[in-house]
Scaffold this motif. Structure first.
Motif, PDB file in Angstrom:
ATOM      1  N   ARG A   1      -0.386  -4.954   1.290  1.00  9.23           N
ATOM      2  CA  ARG A   1      -1.475  -5.168   0.717  1.00  9.23           C
ATOM      3  C   ARG A   1      -1.459  -4.628  -0.677  1.00  9.23           C
ATOM      4  O   ARG A   1      -0.875  -3.584  -1.061  1.00  9.23           O
ATOM      5  CB  ARG A   1      -2.661  -4.487   1.558  1.00  9.23           C
ATOM      6  N   LYS A   2      -2.240  -5.177  -1.695  1.00 12.75           N
ATOM      7  CA  LYS A   2      -2.327  -4.618  -3.219  1.00 12.75           C
ATOM      8  C   LYS A   2      -2.893  -3.059  -3.074  1.00 12.75           C
ATOM      9  O   LYS A   2      -3.468  -2.535  -2.014  1.00 12.75           O
ATOM     10  CB  LYS A   2      -3.380  -5.225  -3.870  1.00 12.75           C
ATOM     11  N   PRO A   3      -2.400  -2.243  -3.893  1.00 12.24           N
ATOM     12  CA  PRO A   3      -2.552  -0.793  -4.011  1.00 12.24           C
ATOM     13  C   PRO A   3      -3.877  -0.477  -4.207  1.00 12.24           C
ATOM     14  O   PRO A   3      -4.701  -1.069  -4.970  1.00 12.24           O
ATOM     15  CB  PRO A   3      -1.755  -0.459  -4.912  1.00 12.24           C
ATOM     16  N   LYS A   4      -4.403   0.609  -3.450  1.00  9.20           N
ATOM     17  CA  LYS A   4      -5.642   1.269  -3.765  1.00  9.20           C
ATOM     18  C   LYS A   4      -5.309   2.247  -4.971  1.00  9.20           C
ATOM     19  O   LYS A   4      -4.259   2.975  -4.611  1.00  9.20           O
ATOM     20  CB  LYS A   4      -6.346   2.048  -2.572  1.00  9.20           C
ATOM     21  N   MET A   5      -6.088   2.382  -5.989  1.00 12.74           N
ATOM     22  CA  MET A   5      -5.906   3.102  -7.024  1.00 12.74           C
ATOM     23  C   MET A   5      -6.587   4.375  -7.383  1.00 12.74           C
ATOM     24  O   MET A   5      -7.875   3.862  -7.079  1.00 12.74           O
ATOM     25  CB  MET A   5      -5.704   2.277  -8.204  1.00 12.74           C
ATOM     26  N   CYS A   6      -6.094   5.563  -6.965  1.00 11.63           N
ATOM     27  CA  CYS A   6      -7.160   6.888  -6.993  1.00 11.63           C
ATOM     28  C   CYS A   6      -6.898   7.554  -8.046  1.00 11.63           C
ATOM     29  O   CYS A   6      -5.638   7.666  -8.431  1.00 11.63           O
ATOM     30  CB  CYS A   6      -7.067   7.336  -5.619  1.00 11.63           C
ATOM     31  N   VAL A   7      -7.882   8.412  -8.570  1.00 10.76           N
ATOM     32  CA  VAL A   7      -7.395   9.455  -9.486  1.00 10.76           C
ATOM     33  C   VAL A   7      -7.971  10.919  -8.632  1.00 10.76           C
ATOM     34  O   VAL A   7      -8.930  10.930  -7.961  1.00 10.76           O
ATOM     35  CB  VAL A   7      -8.144   9.312 -10.939  1.00 10.76           C
ATOM     36  N   GLY A   8      -6.856  11.719  -8.635  1.00 15.78           N
ATOM     37  CA  GLY A   8      -7.531  13.161  -8.021  1.00 15.78           C
ATOM     38  C   GLY A   8      -6.290  13.909  -7.444  1.00 15.78           C
ATOM     39  O   GLY A   8      -5.097  13.741  -7.817  1.00 15.78           O
ATOM     40  N   ASP A   9      -6.714  14.744  -6.509  1.00 15.70           N
ATOM     41  CA  ASP A   9      -5.528  15.662  -5.805  1.00 15.70           C
ATOM     42  C   ASP A   9      -4.881  14.823  -4.936  1.00 15.70           C
ATOM     43  O   ASP A   9      -5.609  14.121  -4.075  1.00 15.70           O
ATOM     44  CB  ASP A   9      -6.180  16.807  -5.205  1.00 15.70           C
ATOM     45  N   ARG A  10      -3.405  14.666  -4.814  1.00 22.06           N
ATOM     46  CA  ARG A  10      -2.813  13.957  -4.226  1.00 22.06           C
ATOM     47  C   ARG A  10      -3.090  14.114  -2.824  1.00 22.06           C
ATOM     48  O   ARG A  10      -3.444  12.866  -1.751  1.00 22.06           O
ATOM     49  CB  ARG A  10      -1.240  13.938  -4.469  1.00 22.06           C
ATOM     50  N   GLU A  11      -2.911  15.184  -2.386  1.00 22.00           N
ATOM     51  CA  GLU A  11      -3.125  15.297  -0.812  1.00 22.00           C
ATOM     52  C   GLU A  11      -4.518  15.057  -0.261  1.00 22.00           C
ATOM     53  O   GLU A  11      -4.615  14.571   0.714  1.00 22.00           O
ATOM     54  CB  GLU A  11      -2.730  16.940  -0.429  1.00 22.00           C
ATOM     55  N   ALA A  12      -5.369  15.743  -1.170  1.00 19.13           N
ATOM     56  CA  ALA A  12      -6.891  15.544  -0.498  1.00 19.13           C
ATOM     57  C   ALA A  12      -7.152  13.863  -0.554  1.00 19.13           C
ATOM     58  O   ALA A  12      -7.786  13.472   0.314  1.00 19.13           O
ATOM     59  CB  ALA A  12      -7.868  16.118  -1.764  1.00 19.13           C
ATOM     60  N   GLU A  13      -6.837  13.061  -1.466  1.00 20.48           N
ATOM     61  CA  GLU A  13      -6.924  11.906  -1.574  1.00 20.48           C
ATOM     62  C   GLU A  13      -6.574  11.024  -0.498  1.00 20.48           C
ATOM     63  O   GLU A  13      -6.959  10.180   0.039  1.00 20.48           O
ATOM     64  CB  GLU A  13      -6.472  10.894  -2.790  1.00 20.48           C
ATOM     65  N   ILE A  14      -5.067  11.346  -0.223  1.00 22.66           N
ATOM     66  CA  ILE A  14      -4.509  10.785   1.136  1.00 22.66           C
ATOM     67  C   ILE A  14      -5.247  11.020   2.361  1.00 22.66           C
ATOM     68  O   ILE A  14      -5.456  10.285   3.176  1.00 22.66           O
ATOM     69  CB  ILE A  14      -3.014  11.206   1.087  1.00 22.66           C
ATOM     70  N   LEU A  15      -5.554  12.510   2.522  1.00 18.72           N
ATOM     71  CA  LEU A  15      -6.150  12.783   3.657  1.00 18.72           C
ATOM     72  C   LEU A  15      -7.556  12.031   3.920  1.00 18.72           C
ATOM     73  O   LEU A  15      -8.108  11.749   5.052  1.00 18.72           O
ATOM     74  CB  LEU A  15      -6.584  14.333   3.807  1.00 18.72           C
TER      75      LEU A  15
END
Lengths: 296, 280
Positions: free
Chosen positions: B83-97
């Motif tokens: 799937r196409k990527p979800k694009m986020c801005v923020g702390d890497r670990e927090a966003e993944i969790l």
């Protein structure tokens, strides 16, 4: 590709010829087998080869033997190094006119045998430079710390001074793994292809080692490794990637040099030229049980 | 269908992980959602809130977006579930969790280049992400063929944690696997010396009780290993012997530290490691 095989009249040179023949069979390279005689004859006089040496001298005899040994790796009808098609043929000399002419089609690829007089290292390097060689292949006696029988550190000096790639061959051993180290992004297409040929020849596994000064690779080195990975994957090879810190390089090479052919991508932009100065390259060549390929 | 979240960026490790994940998806019918996270520099703080913050975030993602999309598009033809990527801005670990929790993913995949110095791999297990993630993690180190996998079990492995998690991911997969019971030894006087030509091969024996139990539990779930063996050796040597496997599966406790011998073994595996969590 143009390969220079630097030989003398000892058994390790015969092994080198076998290695080059297998490489040439895959690459159809132009090959020059070069022997070097000292300027001074056994009598101490400086003389031309025709005066003091003749075909009974061990070196010219050895060179011709190596030539035959090289050609034996090819089937007669498939050999690109032998003359083809002697005889009369009807050739169209101009539109609508044919003449019966004697035709001698030359070999598709060059296999030269050459002797030079002088210092072995200087003459090998001069030949490589004058003829614009892509690769010098040189053997050595591993039991004597990778030396030529006459001494003088010939293989190490050729490796250190050559501006082209150099393959130092040891005894004929099965190579299970080819380990290639790089820390810069100036990797030529030719060197990639050379590695490809080595992998095919030995049916070996391929490892690409990225060298780092810190914990991470430089961005340009990563991009180059990605490109290299894709290049080999497209050709049916799946190299392993491994990251090694320059500080651990000695330990890594000591471990890996025992298991396969070691290839180092040297060059002006390479830290390897600084981290692996001539003394260390010499040490690697002496210490490795397997062949070492210095890529430039 | 299993839902996997895969972290992508412009690094080599990510490129390798993506291609490996696609191969795994073709074997196991996995749905792959990619995610890219732009971590702002320390001094870049979002100016305000609401649409101001949103505009600032979009600006940060503009240049990365094209490159990441290209990466995904290259793999798409051979990886239909990508799937196409979800694009986020923020702390890497927090966003993944956050994404894993909100999206109820069954697996998280990331790349980590295989290193001669194995510290980098071990450090991951001290991070917030690895301590708190709710699903197994697949760490991809090299682009390898996934013809054969191996499940590692120790005397202390909780088979009731391992088997259900493995089954959930590979229930419908066309994947051959072995079971290897490892008895990890500390390097000592009687251990082999690195590079010693006279070294004998690691001690390998046929299956024992725990492997038989594991085999039985897998059989009840409709899965069958090809081989079951036991090996007694130092972690580095076992890791070296696992090179033939495209995937190594193991169960680790959440609070794993660097002294953990199984972690030491996994850090020496050059292919890919699937970490299942052993709950206390």
């Amino acid at each position: 590709m143009k390969i220079l095989v630097a030989v003398d009249q000892n058994p390790y040179s015969a092994n080198t010829t076998n290695v080059v023949a297998k490489l040439a069979a895959n690459t159809w390279a132009n090959v020059t087998i070069l022997g070097v005689l000292p300027r001074r004859s056994p009598t101490g006089k400086v003389a031309a080869i025709s005066e003091e040496w003749n075909m009974e001298h061990p070196l010219p005899k050895a060179l011709l033997e190596y030539q035959e040994r090289f050609l034996r790796h090819f089937r007669k009808d498939e050999c690109p190094y032998t003359q083809r098609d002697f005889g009369y043929q009807l050739i169209e000399v101009k539109k609508g006119v044919w003449d019966e002419l004697y035709v001698a089609k030359s070999a598709r690829k060059d296999l030269k045998v050459r002797i030079r007089l002088g210092n072995p290292v200087k003459e090998i390097l001069a030949e490589a430079q004058e003829e614009e060689m892509d690769l010098i292949v040189i053997g050595c006696d591993h039991s004597r710390g990778c030396e030529w029988k006459g001494g003088g550190g010939v293989p190490q000096k050729v490796v250190n001074e050559a501006t082209c790639s150099v393959l130092v061959t040891k005894e004929e051993k099965k190579v299970d793994k080819i380990v290639c180290c790089l820390d810069h992004d100036l990797v030529s297409q030719q060197s990639l292809e050379m590695i490809n040929q080595m992998v095919t020849l030995h049916k070996a596994k391929l490892e690409i080692i990225g060298l780092t000064e810190g914990e991470e690779l430089k961005a340009e080195v990563e991009r180059k490794m990605d490109a290299i990975l894709r290049y080999y994957t497209a050709r049916g090879l799946e190299p392993w990637i491994e990251i090694v810190e320059l500080a651990s390089l000695d330990a890594f090479i000591s471990q890996e040099a025992r298991w396969g052919l070691m290839a180092l991508w040297m060059g002006k932009r390479s830290m390897l030229e600084k981290v692996f100065p001539k003394a260390k390259v010499s040490k690697l060549i002496k210490g490795s049980e397997y062949s070492v390929l210095i890529l430039r | 269908m299993i839902r996997a979240l895969i972290l992508v960026n412009d690094r080599l490790a990510s490129s390798i992980a993506l291609r490996y994940a696609c191969r795994l998806a073709n074997v196991s019918g996995m749905d792959l959602q990619t995610i890219y996270i732009e971590e702002p520099e320390h001094e870049d703080r979002p100016p305000g809130t609401g649409w101001v913050k949103s505009t600032w975030e979009k600006g940060l993602l503009v240049s990365a977006g094209t490159e990441i999309s290209q990466l995904i598009d290259e793999e798409k033809p051979t990886c239909p579930t990508l799937r196409k990527p979800k694009m986020c801005v923020g702390d890497r670990e927090a966003e993944i969790l956050r994404e894993i929790d909100e999206g109820s993913y069954d697996l998280f995949i990331e790349g980590s280049l295989y290193s001669f110095n194995q510290t980098n791999f071990m450090k991951k297990f001290g991070t917030k992400l690895y301590r708190e993630v709710s699903c197994p993690i697949l760490v991809v180190k090299n682009m390898v063929d996934i013809k054969q996998a191996v499940i590692l079990i120790e005397d202390t492995t909780d088979l009731w944690s391992l088997i259900p998690q493995f089954f959930k991911i590979f229930e419908k997969a066309n994947l051959k696997f072995d079971i290897l019971h490892v008895k990890l030894q500390k390097p000592g006087r009687l251990s082999f010396k690195e590079g010693d030509k006279g070294t004998k091969a690691p001690e390998v024996k046929e299956a024992d009780d725990i492997t038989i139990s594991a085999k039985k539990m897998l059989a009840e779930a409709g899965l069958s290993p090809q081989k079951t063996r036991m090996i007694r050796e130092v972690p580095a040597r076992i890791a070296d012997s696992l090179k033939e496997y495209g995937l190594v599966v193991a169960c680790l406790p959440r609070q794993t530290d660097r002294k953990n011998s199984m972690l030491e073994l996994l850090s020496g595996v050059p292919s890919a490691v699937l970490v299942l969590w052993q709950e206390d």
